[in-house]
Design a protein around this motif. Structure first.
Motif, PDB file in Angstrom:
ATOM      1  N   VAL A 112       0.844  -1.192   0.000  1.00 58.29           N
ATOM      2  CA  VAL A 112       0.000   0.000   0.000  1.00 58.29           C
ATOM      3  C   VAL A 112       0.885   1.250   0.000  1.00 58.29           C
ATOM      4  O   VAL A 112       2.096   1.160   0.239  1.00 58.29           O
ATOM      5  CB  VAL A 112      -0.935   0.008   1.233  1.00 58.29           C
ATOM      6  N   PRO A 113       0.326   2.413  -0.278  1.00 60.01           N
ATOM      7  CA  PRO A 113       1.149   3.623  -0.352  1.00 60.01           C
ATOM      8  C   PRO A 113       1.955   3.923   0.910  1.00 60.01           C
ATOM      9  O   PRO A 113       3.024   4.539   0.818  1.00 60.01           O
ATOM     10  CB  PRO A 113       0.105   4.716  -0.621  1.00 60.01           C
ATOM     11  N   SER A 114       1.480   3.489   2.068  1.00 63.69           N
ATOM     12  CA  SER A 114       2.213   3.795   3.305  1.00 63.69           C
ATOM     13  C   SER A 114       3.298   2.770   3.615  1.00 63.69           C
ATOM     14  O   SER A 114       4.158   3.024   4.465  1.00 63.69           O
ATOM     15  CB  SER A 114       1.241   3.870   4.485  1.00 63.69           C
ATOM     16  N   GLY A 115       3.269   1.611   2.951  1.00 62.54           N
ATOM     17  CA  GLY A 115       4.304   0.615   3.217  1.00 62.54           C
ATOM     18  C   GLY A 115       3.824  -0.800   2.976  1.00 62.54           C
ATOM     19  O   GLY A 115       2.783  -1.034   2.360  1.00 62.54           O
ATOM     20  N   LEU A 116       4.598  -1.747   3.477  1.00 62.43           N
ATOM     21  CA  LEU A 116       4.256  -3.166   3.398  1.00 62.43           C
ATOM     22  C   LEU A 116       3.467  -3.585   4.627  1.00 62.43           C
ATOM     23  O   LEU A 116       3.699  -3.080   5.724  1.00 62.43           O
ATOM     24  CB  LEU A 116       5.522  -4.017   3.308  1.00 62.43           C
ATOM     25  N   TRP A 130       7.704   2.516   4.045  1.00 63.68           N
ATOM     26  CA  TRP A 130       8.677   2.504   2.949  1.00 63.68           C
ATOM     27  C   TRP A 130      10.006   3.130   3.351  1.00 63.68           C
ATOM     28  O   TRP A 130      11.056   2.719   2.852  1.00 63.68           O
ATOM     29  CB  TRP A 130       8.099   3.221   1.723  1.00 63.68           C
ATOM     30  N   GLU A 131       9.986   4.094   4.252  1.00 60.94           N
ATOM     31  CA  GLU A 131      11.247   4.712   4.659  1.00 60.94           C
ATOM     32  C   GLU A 131      12.153   3.753   5.424  1.00 60.94           C
ATOM     33  O   GLU A 131      13.345   4.028   5.601  1.00 60.94           O
ATOM     34  CB  GLU A 131      10.986   5.967   5.490  1.00 60.94           C
ATOM     35  N   VAL A 173      14.729  -6.241   2.953  1.00 60.61           N
ATOM     36  CA  VAL A 173      15.870  -5.739   3.721  1.00 60.61           C
ATOM     37  C   VAL A 173      15.464  -4.417   4.366  1.00 60.61           C
ATOM     38  O   VAL A 173      15.010  -3.499   3.677  1.00 60.61           O
ATOM     39  CB  VAL A 173      17.106  -5.544   2.825  1.00 60.61           C
ATOM     40  N   LEU A 174      15.633  -4.333   5.691  1.00 62.38           N
ATOM     41  CA  LEU A 174      15.222  -3.141   6.431  1.00 62.38           C
ATOM     42  C   LEU A 174      16.390  -2.175   6.609  1.00 62.38           C
ATOM     43  O   LEU A 174      17.550  -2.588   6.685  1.00 62.38           O
ATOM     44  CB  LEU A 174      14.669  -3.541   7.796  1.00 62.38           C
ATOM     45  N   ARG A 175      16.054  -0.899   6.709  1.00 61.58           N
ATOM     46  CA  ARG A 175      17.082   0.126   6.849  1.00 61.58           C
ATOM     47  C   ARG A 175      17.701   0.117   8.247  1.00 61.58           C
ATOM     48  O   ARG A 175      18.877   0.442   8.422  1.00 61.58           O
ATOM     49  CB  ARG A 175      16.472   1.502   6.544  1.00 61.58           C
ATOM     50  N   GLU A 176      16.912  -0.252   9.238  1.00 60.14           N
ATOM     51  CA  GLU A 176      17.422  -0.293  10.602  1.00 60.14           C
ATOM     52  C   GLU A 176      16.788  -1.456  11.353  1.00 60.14           C
ATOM     53  O   GLU A 176      15.689  -1.906  10.992  1.00 60.14           O
ATOM     54  CB  GLU A 176      17.123   1.020  11.330  1.00 60.14           C
ATOM     55  N   PRO A 177      17.453  -1.989  12.371  1.00 58.65           N
ATOM     56  CA  PRO A 177      16.874  -3.099  13.143  1.00 58.65           C
ATOM     57  C   PRO A 177      15.510  -2.712  13.699  1.00 58.65           C
ATOM     58  O   PRO A 177      15.339  -1.631  14.268  1.00 58.65           O
ATOM     59  CB  PRO A 177      17.899  -3.323  14.261  1.00 58.65           C
ATOM     60  N   SER A 214       7.920   6.748  -3.331  1.00 53.46           N
ATOM     61  CA  SER A 214       8.182   7.314  -2.012  1.00 53.46           C
ATOM     62  C   SER A 214       9.546   8.006  -1.929  1.00 53.46           C
ATOM     63  O   SER A 214       9.846   8.690  -0.955  1.00 53.46           O
ATOM     64  CB  SER A 214       8.119   6.226  -0.936  1.00 53.46           C
ATOM     65  N   GLY A 215      10.366   7.789  -2.958  1.00 56.50           N
ATOM     66  CA  GLY A 215      11.676   8.403  -2.955  1.00 56.50           C
ATOM     67  C   GLY A 215      12.749   7.558  -2.316  1.00 56.50           C
ATOM     68  O   GLY A 215      13.914   7.954  -2.277  1.00 56.50           O
ATOM     69  N   ALA A 216      12.364   6.378  -1.800  1.00 58.53           N
ATOM     70  CA  ALA A 216      13.356   5.481  -1.206  1.00 58.53           C
ATOM     71  C   ALA A 216      14.053   4.703  -2.307  1.00 58.53           C
ATOM     72  O   ALA A 216      13.461   4.372  -3.333  1.00 58.53           O
ATOM     73  CB  ALA A 216      12.673   4.503  -0.242  1.00 58.53           C
TER      74      ALA A 216
END
Length: 219
Positions: A112-116, A130-131, A173-177, A214-216
């Motif tokens: 969805v637009p806000s994320g998974l 998404w960020e 893959v996540l940007r941070e834990p 989202s720009g990511a």
């Protein structure tokens, strides 16, 4: 006056009973939505991706066996009270198995637009904005066990896998834990999430499109 501490075993029993109650409510709610064709509302511009295709034949085998067992037990037992009791349990078990199928059908993964929103049945939903996503890719993997949730320590961090029939085919893959909250409690801080999707390429393509919007960076 201090309140005496509740023994840990009672706390564990209470948590287990609460999880079972939540699971039961989720099962009946899912069955209601499935029968009446009322899917969960998602965000505009989102898409859903199932993960139940591989397990559906297995669940149907149990449903058929449960349906056969009910009249068979009724014919074999001479005691009416035992027949009625086992008939009730058999019908309940049959409905429960159908409800299990409904849970995995009406709670798909969402892009969805806000994320998974990575999901499993009615009680597991992992929101990932998404960020916090570095990349989403398709890759078939075999898990070392059949448990639904599995953890693996790697050089890049902790991997959490939500397994279907000992397999996953989508890597996030996540940007941070990140710590996710499950019915059993919070997870370890994880840097990778792996799940199964019936159409992994379509899920990955949709996720990368949202990542671009989202720009990511979409790796």
């Amino acid at each position: 006056m201090t309140t005496p501490a509740i023994p840990s075993r009672w706390q564990q029993a209470w948590r287990l009973a609460r999880r079972l109650f939540v699971y039961e409510v989720g099962m009946w709610r899912s069955l209601y939505r499935w029968v009446l064709r009322r899917p969960l509302v998602t965000e505009d511009g989102g898409a859903s991706f199932g993960y139940a295709q591989a397990m559906t034949p297995v669940i149907w085998v149990f449903i058929v066996l449960s349906a056969i067992e009910i009249p068979a037990v009724d014919l074999l037992l001479p005691w009416e009270s035992a027949r009625l009791t086992l008939a009730f349990l058999g019908v309940y078990g049959l409905v429960w198995m159908i409800g299990l199928l409904a849970m995995v059908k009406v709670h798909p993964h969402l892009v969805v637009p806000s994320g998974l929103r990575l999901r499993h049945a009615a009680t597991i939903a992992l929101p990932i904005p998404w960020e916090n996503v570095v990349s989403v890719s398709a890759r078939n993997r075999s898990a070392p066990a059949s448990r639904t949730f599995q953890y693996e320590q790697t050089a890049d961090g902790t991997v959490m896998s939500i397994v279907i029939l000992s397999q996953t085919n989508v890597d996030v893959v996540l940007r941070e834990p990140t710590v996710f909250h499950l019915p059993k409690g919070p997870t370890e801080p994880v840097t990778h999430v792996r799940v199964w999707a019936d159409d992994p390429k379509a899920l990955v393509a949709a996720a990368r499109e949202h990542l671009t919007r989202s720009g990511a960076p979409a790796a």
